[in-house]
Design a protein around this motif. Sequence first.
Motif, short mmCIF file in Angstrom:
data_model
loop_
_atom_site.label_atom_id
_atom_site.label_comp_id
_atom_site.label_asym_id
_atom_site.label_seq_id
_atom_site.Cartn_x
_atom_site.Cartn_y
_atom_site.Cartn_z
N TYR A 86 -61.77 70.96 -24.02
CA TYR A 86 -62.20 72.42 -23.73
C TYR A 86 -61.21 72.98 -22.88
O TYR A 86 -61.13 74.20 -22.98
CB TYR A 86 -63.48 72.01 -22.59
CG TYR A 86 -64.87 71.66 -23.43
CD1 TYR A 86 -65.30 72.73 -23.85
CD2 TYR A 86 -65.46 70.78 -23.20
CE1 TYR A 86 -66.63 72.63 -24.75
CE2 TYR A 86 -66.64 70.43 -23.73
CZ TYR A 86 -67.17 71.40 -24.66
OH TYR A 86 -68.59 71.30 -24.98
N LEU A 87 -60.31 72.22 -22.43
CA LEU A 87 -59.20 72.86 -21.63
C LEU A 87 -58.26 73.30 -22.48
O LEU A 87 -57.68 74.47 -22.33
CB LEU A 87 -58.60 71.93 -20.50
CG LEU A 87 -59.13 71.52 -19.53
CD1 LEU A 87 -58.32 70.61 -18.51
CD2 LEU A 87 -59.24 72.83 -18.56
N ALA A 88 -58.10 72.87 -23.65
CA ALA A 88 -57.27 73.55 -24.93
C ALA A 88 -57.73 74.80 -25.16
O ALA A 88 -56.93 75.73 -25.54
CB ALA A 88 -57.11 72.34 -25.95
N TYR A 89 -58.97 74.91 -25.40
CA TYR A 89 -59.64 76.10 -25.64
C TYR A 89 -59.53 77.23 -24.70
O TYR A 89 -59.28 78.23 -25.09
CB TYR A 89 -60.91 76.23 -26.29
CG TYR A 89 -60.99 75.30 -27.62
CD1 TYR A 89 -60.43 75.81 -29.07
CD2 TYR A 89 -61.86 74.09 -27.70
CE1 TYR A 89 -60.36 75.06 -29.92
CE2 TYR A 89 -61.87 73.56 -29.08
CZ TYR A 89 -61.02 73.91 -30.10
OH TYR A 89 -61.16 73.25 -31.42
N ALA A 90 -59.70 76.73 -23.70
CA ALA A 90 -59.72 77.59 -22.36
C ALA A 90 -57.94 78.22 -22.26
O ALA A 90 -58.01 79.40 -21.96
CB ALA A 90 -60.24 76.82 -21.16
N LEU A 91 -57.18 77.15 -22.44
CA LEU A 91 -55.79 77.75 -22.30
C LEU A 91 -55.45 78.58 -23.32
O LEU A 91 -54.55 79.56 -23.06
CB LEU A 91 -55.03 76.47 -22.40
CG LEU A 91 -54.79 75.82 -20.85
CD1 LEU A 91 -54.30 74.37 -20.98
CD2 LEU A 91 -54.25 76.75 -19.87
N ALA A 123 -51.50 74.11 -24.94
CA ALA A 123 -52.70 74.10 -25.51
C ALA A 123 -53.14 73.16 -26.87
O ALA A 123 -53.90 72.72 -26.85
CB ALA A 123 -53.40 75.49 -25.30
N LEU A 124 -52.15 73.76 -27.76
CA LEU A 124 -52.09 73.07 -29.06
C LEU A 124 -51.89 71.53 -28.93
O LEU A 124 -52.53 70.81 -29.30
CB LEU A 124 -51.18 73.62 -29.98
CG LEU A 124 -51.64 75.01 -30.36
CD1 LEU A 124 -50.43 75.75 -31.30
CD2 LEU A 124 -52.81 74.87 -31.19
N VAL A 125 -51.06 71.45 -27.83
CA VAL A 125 -50.62 69.91 -27.71
C VAL A 125 -51.88 69.19 -27.17
O VAL A 125 -52.58 67.90 -27.58
CB VAL A 125 -49.60 69.50 -26.92
CG1 VAL A 125 -49.29 67.97 -26.37
CG2 VAL A 125 -48.27 69.92 -27.51
N LEU A 126 -52.86 69.89 -26.16
CA LEU A 126 -53.88 69.31 -25.77
C LEU A 126 -54.95 69.12 -26.68
O LEU A 126 -55.69 68.15 -26.78
CB LEU A 126 -54.25 70.06 -24.45
CG LEU A 126 -53.90 69.71 -23.04
CD1 LEU A 126 -54.61 70.55 -21.89
CD2 LEU A 126 -54.06 68.27 -22.95
N LEU A 127 -55.17 70.02 -27.71
CA LEU A 127 -56.06 70.05 -28.74
C LEU A 127 -55.74 68.86 -29.74
O LEU A 127 -56.49 68.17 -30.02
CB LEU A 127 -55.96 71.30 -29.41
CG LEU A 127 -57.22 71.34 -30.48
CD1 LEU A 127 -58.59 71.33 -29.86
CD2 LEU A 127 -57.01 72.65 -31.26
N MET A 128 -54.53 68.55 -29.86
CA MET A 128 -54.32 67.51 -30.72
C MET A 128 -54.34 66.23 -30.16
O MET A 128 -54.98 65.04 -30.75
CB MET A 128 -52.47 67.50 -31.07
CG MET A 128 -52.26 66.19 -31.80
SD MET A 128 -50.39 66.37 -31.88
CE MET A 128 -49.87 65.82 -30.27
N VAL A 129 -54.10 66.28 -28.77
CA VAL A 129 -54.44 64.87 -28.10
C VAL A 129 -55.82 64.44 -28.14
O VAL A 129 -56.29 63.50 -28.23
CB VAL A 129 -54.02 64.96 -26.59
CG1 VAL A 129 -54.42 63.93 -25.70
CG2 VAL A 129 -52.42 64.94 -26.64
N SER A 130 -56.56 65.64 -27.78
CA SER A 130 -58.29 65.41 -27.80
C SER A 130 -58.91 64.96 -29.34
O SER A 130 -59.69 64.26 -29.56
CB SER A 130 -58.90 66.93 -27.39
OG SER A 130 -59.04 67.57 -28.36
#
Length: 151
Positions: A86-91, A123-130
């Motif tokens: 969720y934070l990735a998409y928000a960022l 944001a892309l890094v967080l999305l990958m991590v998720s």
Amino acid sequence: MAHTPVNHPARPIYRAIGGLVGLYYVVFGVLGVIASLGDDFFAQNDTRSLGQGTNLAFSLLAIGIGAAVLAGTVLGRNRDVVINGYLAYALMAIGLAALAFIQTDANILNFSIATVVVTLTLALVLLMVSMYGKVGTEEEKEAWEKARLVL
């Protein structure tokens, strides 16, 4: 059936990367608060933190984002997957909106191009991590592997 892997072998590495992103946001936010003390909350000036444009509002937002990512990393057990997603998409939304308004009076978070690039990259890094941090039972892992091999 979700298309994201369950119990990925590199899951601990992805979780550590998520923690580093959270730590970066906390450090950036704290340094931004220090740099922007005395300015207006939504000041649009040349205040910089780690080479990025910021103001008191974005610095406090960054501390909140970093604390949420760190809390998710510490809690684990798929809470981090949800929080990071969720934070990735928000960022991404914040970064793209800031890019659209960067040279206008609507740039209320005082973004610079460097801030947009860093925000979208993290944001892309967080999305990958998720996507690769999901934990599940052995049955869920086997079901995912069978579904992956069918594709």
